[in-house]
Write a protein that holds these residues in place. Structure first.
Motif, short mmCIF file in Angstrom:
data_model
loop_
_atom_site.label_atom_id
_atom_site.label_comp_id
_atom_site.label_asym_id
_atom_site.label_seq_id
_atom_site.Cartn_x
_atom_site.Cartn_y
_atom_site.Cartn_z
N GLN A 471 0.75 -1.45 0.14
CA GLN A 471 -0.10 0.15 0.11
C GLN A 471 0.86 1.54 0.05
N LYS A 474 3.05 1.29 -3.58
CA LYS A 474 2.19 1.44 -4.71
C LYS A 474 2.14 3.04 -5.09
N ARG A 482 1.56 0.82 -11.75
CA ARG A 482 0.50 0.70 -10.65
C ARG A 482 -0.33 -0.53 -10.75
N SER A 483 -0.66 -0.77 -11.84
CA SER A 483 -1.55 -2.07 -12.32
C SER A 483 -0.82 -3.36 -11.84
N ASP A 486 -1.21 -3.16 -8.06
CA ASP A 486 -2.47 -3.44 -7.60
C ASP A 486 -2.81 -4.98 -7.61
N GLN A 487 -2.32 -5.59 -8.69
CA GLN A 487 -2.81 -6.95 -8.89
C GLN A 487 -1.66 -8.09 -8.60
N ASP A 697 -11.16 2.80 -6.79
CA ASP A 697 -10.38 1.76 -7.35
C ASP A 697 -10.93 1.29 -8.84
N GLN A 701 -9.25 1.83 -12.43
CA GLN A 701 -9.22 0.82 -13.22
C GLN A 701 -9.64 0.99 -14.82
#
Length: 708
Positions: A471, A474, A482-483, A486-487, A697, A701
């Motif tokens: 957290q 990122k 960033r993707s 996040d993933q 979020d 996306q």
């Protein structure tokens, strides 16, 4: 078998329990000059004697500690206690060994003989001053023909006495019992028996239920069972008296607020006469069942009495009835439920599990319910958590997750173990869906043999620390980077486990503090290397989501990143467009609820919790919320205007409307509270974020082009 770190698991359980129960109570003033290791063993030996005294004589910890006389001039007796109204004298001698190998030799038997002889002859002057407090009661036992004496041997070992020792005890008993009817006897508490007493201290008392049945039927062969119609009011009383303990043998607890449960509640409140026809009923297993007449007619209504009862099917029905009864008991009094009671007293081993499985298959029982809840290893893990860590471990669906500092759930445990496993595809499966972790082969890799509580706990804490570090890390990335951030959380977690020292993670001696101190920098480096590796190996236009869900690609990525981190090479410099602009534009404010509903982001029935945002708000309503846990809970429905079903009244609200309702019911003065509130920021899914954060979020996306 000893665990690395010193003690076998069950010895450590006992040691932890002795410390928890007797720290600060056992007399140790005569041992202050001992080396720390010797002092610890002396404490445990004395506390062991106190533990058995407490269990045998039903004493408080303080009273049990006072029973210990071990020390100089104890004449072979470590503790003295009395039971059976003071007429039964227990003379206790305990032996502690860290490895669980304590034995009892001829010299120990002679010491017991010497002590008993001194007591019998009232040579109390041979004993130390701690004995003096018991002298008069000892005399009373000796003087009363009803008095009994038992020599209690307590061993942190197998507990098998040699033939020579047994011969010595039998000779002593034969000599002492001349003229008496077994006034003197002996018993042995082995490590196994002590550990079981420690474990059983966690158990709750059995539940006793009664049900007044009409239209009843008895099945006497091959197993005793009853089936009949029972008033819903009685079912509500069961739950009011016992709560979720009613479901101790069920594969899941009450699941709380769900759409199905609210349909049950609605039927009870609007059409109670129809409830029996619409509902599948309740199945109760019990240790023993009996019946007594409720009317003069042999075929008339009867009262069925159940000892050691548990509702193994129908937990949701019971919870719904209890909720409806709280709202309108008069309406519920008109409803009836089909109840089946099966006594397992004469059933073969495993029959209760078979009944539980068979009666639940029609109620959307998930694979987790069938695999996890009926696995004895999960009970062992729960006991290990309680005994080794003094923490909570939950594994039945519907049980609330412990607070992070208080323990973890089986889902968290399985996820952490999957990330920590050498096979990266387990982390990928966990990322896809935790439901995949309950498939037989995967479950066996994670839980067979059962990991220790320390291994699970350390793994879970590390996983949480990685999540927190991600957290923080990122925020320095945007776009494609960033993707990944996040993933790829589970993939990053797996790589962290590959990079840290896991030696001894299953023991209490694991240096978790040092590991946690490394994680922020390690996560930042791993994330950067992972982003660079994905670009270099699969191209800057490769799909992030499919890449991190592809086992073969992830194996390649993990090997690359681990090698780079191990070589302490310079962290790569990522493209400038992967970093936020100095003055990023303000993100568009989403309309949270429609955004989440349209995206299908939240599963129907998901439980949300209310979160106070300011100190004045906490001071005004926290106490009111704490009085009833339902006040701070709501279930999600995919309704664009009123998605929240409040646990208190079952009505639907908008997030802001429910916050206002809570403020009103809590009595927060409208003159001092805020004029307006952003409701989506007050309702959160545990471990995921508030409705507002989730909507942001989703929007991010979409704007980044990753909306599927």
């Amino acid at each position: 078998m000893a665990k690395p770190g010193g003690m076998p698991l069950r010895v450590r359980h006992v040691a932890d329990a002795l410390h928890k129960e007797f720290d600060g109570l056992i007399h140790m003033a005569d041992s202050t000059k001992m080396a720390p290791e010797e002092f610890e063993r002396k404490f445990l030996s004395r506390a062991l004697a106190a533990f058995v005294a407490r269990r045998r004589a039903d004493l408080t910890p303080e009273q049990a500690a006072e029973a210990v006389i071990d020390g100089a001039n104890d004449v072979g007796i470590d503790a003295i206690a009395f039971t059976d109204n003071g007429l039964h004298l227990l003379l206790i001698q305990s032996k502690w060994k860290d490895k669980g190998t304590a034995g009892f030799g001829i010299d120990d038997a002679r010491a017991f003989w010497d002590g008993l002889t001194s007591i019998d002859q009232q040579k109390f002057e041979r004993f130390n001053e701690r004995f003096e407090a018991h002298a008069e009661q000892v005399k009373a036992v000796l003087a009363d023909p009803r008095g009994r004496i038992t020599l209690v041997v307590v061993l942190m070992g197998e507990g098998a006495l040699s033939a020579a020792v047994l011969e010595r005890f039998h000779a002593l008993e034969d000599e002492f019992n001349v003229g008496f009817d077994k006034k003197l006897g002996h018993e042995v508490w082995s490590l196994q028996r002590v550990w079981e007493a420690v474990r059983d201290g966690l158990a709750e008392p059995p539940i006793h239920l009664s049900a007044h049945m009409d239209e009843w039927l008895r099945i006497g062969e091959p197993y005793d069972a009853y089936q009949g119609r029972v008033s819903a009011v009685e079912i509500a009383q069961w739950y009011e008296a016992n709560g979720d303990r009613l479901f101790s043998k069920n594969i899941r607890r009450s699941l709380g607020l769900t759409a199905v449960n609210y349909e049950l509640v609605n039927t009870l409140l609007t059409s109670p006469d129809d409830f029996w026809y619409f509902n599948n009923g309740i199945t109760v297993l019990c240790d023993r069942v009996d019946r007594k007449a409720w009317s003069l007619s042999h075929k008339g209504p009867a009262e069925v009495l159940m000892d050691g009862a548990s509702v193994v099917n129908g937990a949701q029905t019971v919870a719904a009835i209890a909720e409806a009864a709280r709202r309108n008991p008069d309406q519920v009094a008109e409803a009836y439920v089909a109840v089946k009671v099966v006594s397992t007293g004469n059933c073969p081993e495993g029959f209760d599990n078979s009944v539980t499985r068979a009666t639940n298959v029609q109620n959307r029982v998930e694979q987790r319910d069938l695999v996890v809840a009926l696995d004895p290893a999960q009970v062992e893990i729960r006991e290990d958590f309680a005994l080794s860590l003094d923490k909570t471990y939950t594994f039945r669906r519907g049980e609330p997750d412990p607070l992070p500092e208080a323990g973890c759930s089986v889902v968290q445990a399985a996820t952490a173990l999957a990330c920590a496993h050498r096979k990266v595809d387990l982390a990928i499966r966990a990322k896809r869906s935790t439901d995949l972790l309950w498939e037989a082969e995967t479950y066996a890799l994670l839980f067979k043999p059962a990991p220790s509580a320390f291994q699970i706990w350390h793994s879970a804490v590390i996983m949480r620390a990685v999540g927190a570090a991600l957290q923080d890390a990122k925020i320095q990335w945007t776009g494609r980077a960033r993707s990944v951030a996040d993933q790829a959380d589970f993939l990053v977690t797996h790589i962290v486990f590959r990079c840290i020292d896991l030696e001894g993670i299953e023991t209490p001696d694991y240096d978790l503090t040092s590991v946690l101190a490394r994680i922020p920098d390690l996560v930042a480096a791993i994330l950067t290397w992972l982003i660079a590796a994905i670009d270099s190996e699969f191209g800057v236009t490769s799909f992030i989501s499919s890449t991190i869900m592809n086992p073969s690609r992830c194996v390649q990525l993990v090997d690359l990143v681990v090698a780079h981190v191990a070589d302490t090479a310079l962290v790569p410099d990522l493209p400038a467009d992967y970093k936020p602009a100095p003055r990023p534009k303000r993100p568009r404010r989403p309309n949270a609820v429609p955004t989440l509903v349209d995206a299908g982001r939240i599963q129907e029935g998901t439980i949300l919790s209310f979160e106070c945002a300011t100190k004045p708000e906490r001071e005004a309503i926290e106490r009111w919320l704490a009085e009833d846990s339902r006040r701070g809970q709501a279930a999600w429905t995919n309704d664009r205007s009123k998605p929240l079903v409040w646990a208190v009244d079952g009505k639907k609200y908008s997030p802001t409307g429910l916050v206002t309702e809570i403020w009103n019911r809590a009595g927060w003065d409208p003159e001092v509270r805020p004029v307006a509130v952003q409701g989506p920021s007050r309702w959160a899914i545990k471990g995921e974020g508030t409705l507002w954060q989730l909507a942001l979020d989703v929007l991010a996306q979409r704007e980044a082009g990753y909306d599927e």
